[in-house]
Enzyme design. Sequence first.
Site, PDB file in Angstrom:
ATOM      1  N   ASP A 430       3.901   6.248   0.034  1.00 30.54           N
ATOM      2  CA  ASP A 430       4.528   4.862   0.398  1.00 30.54           C
ATOM      3  C   ASP A 430       3.500   4.449   1.565  1.00 30.54           C
ATOM      4  OD1 ASP A 430       5.894   2.707   1.457  1.00 30.54           O
ATOM      5  OD2 ASP A 430       7.708   3.942   1.235  1.00 30.54           O
ATOM      6  N   HIS A 431       2.729   3.228   0.964  1.00 33.34           N
ATOM      7  CA  HIS A 431       1.538   2.725   2.147  1.00 33.34           C
ATOM      8  C   HIS A 431       2.536   2.185   3.260  1.00 33.34           C
ATOM      9  CE1 HIS A 431      -2.373   2.262   2.799  1.00 33.34           C
ATOM     10  NE2 HIS A 431      -2.652   2.059   1.645  1.00 33.34           N
TER      11      HIS A 431
END
Length: 460
Positions: A430-431
């Site tokens: 998850d950036h």
Amino acid sequence: MIKEFRLPDLGEGLTESEILSWKVAVGDTVTLNQVIAEVETAKAVVELPSPFAGVITALHEEPGTIVEVGKSIVSFEVADDGGASPSELAPAGVAPAGATNAVAGTAKREPNLVGYGAVVESSGRPARRARTFTTAGVEPVRTETPVVEPVETRPADTAERPRSTPPVRKLAKDLGVELAAVAGTGAGGLITREDVRNFVGGELSAPVRHLSAVSDSVSAAGPGAQGGREVRTPIKGVRKFTAAAMVASAFTAPHATEFLTVDVTPTMDLLAKLKTSRAFSGYKLTPLTLVAKAVLIALRRNPSLNSRWEEASQEIVQFNYVNLGIAAATPRGLTVPNIKDADTFSLLELSEALTGLTETARAGKTAPADLSGGTISITNIGVFGIDAGTPILNPGEAAILAMGAVRRMPWDFQDAVALRQVMTLSLSFDHRLVDGEQGSRFLADVGAILAEPGMVLTMV
């Protein structure tokens, strides 16, 4: 007296379950805590124990039916308030695992099945005032007359209609059968489930509808169940839950995926040595075991991958424990049970936990609690001969690692080309939580451990 058992909430606010099978029939005498049914929630298959001791008077739902929580599914005839209580009808000396002894004037709850249980009436207060059963906040219904399934009759002022019960009519509808064409063999010409099944020419255990491109009409040979061009299966259970979770994850968390191909020959050599070691005798060791251990070690140096984005509070929650999820392909669909506090496990304990987790998942017996609370996951796509992929995050987790197949291939080794054992690792993260640098460092650490297990000495 007749008592009804309503479908309980089997964990985490699930609103419905599918009746997979009944373990009892009308007329059977059951004891307290005896398994009476097997149901499937959106996450797992659960056995339902009987909350009463008595005689089954009615089963209100057919196998294959999806039932809402709180709906009555079975009726029991039990001793009235002036007679024996359910606890007195239960065989002496029988108690479920984990049950506690009742204290004078206090009811005891058994069995303990995800938020509900049968409460044995104590002798300290009148039986009619005692709570006999609680399930998801819904009290059981007490009636003075048996609950009987309504049966369609033939009024004199209307056209004749075939006599059947609601579950039989539902089965006929699912199979595309016109009940008017079916001869009933039950009492008074009542059409039974067996009559409907025999009409279509075979035993069917689930409401799967076969559609024929030639005709939608029903003939004496059946509704095109044999050789149909399409087969439609209801989306439900684990498949429905997984689909909703994956859509939510894919369109909520901004995914980024990185790949790393590693010479894992030293790890495979170590695995071969461990399998012959006396200390690991009787344990099932696989490449997954060592990859899982590498992930747990790498997380100590890269804690951002063990976190969650909390939208409601606008906070990043970093976990100081690791609940390691392992994706498992089961006959009912993909599940991701997790090993609680896996970071505290030795390699032996991790091996044992992985074996138990996968066997339980494939048998469809994973408890709902084991399917929630994961903090990071691994999916082993290599067992299917796949090298790499872009795994989708489990909702609420920051990362998932896919391990590819171990292949023998030419590789640059000690300034020469040699045949080595190689694996590709795919990391999705998850950036919002994990920057590219953090994800890269984590993946490099996992790869370094697998390429040279001795590197662990420099990391711990």
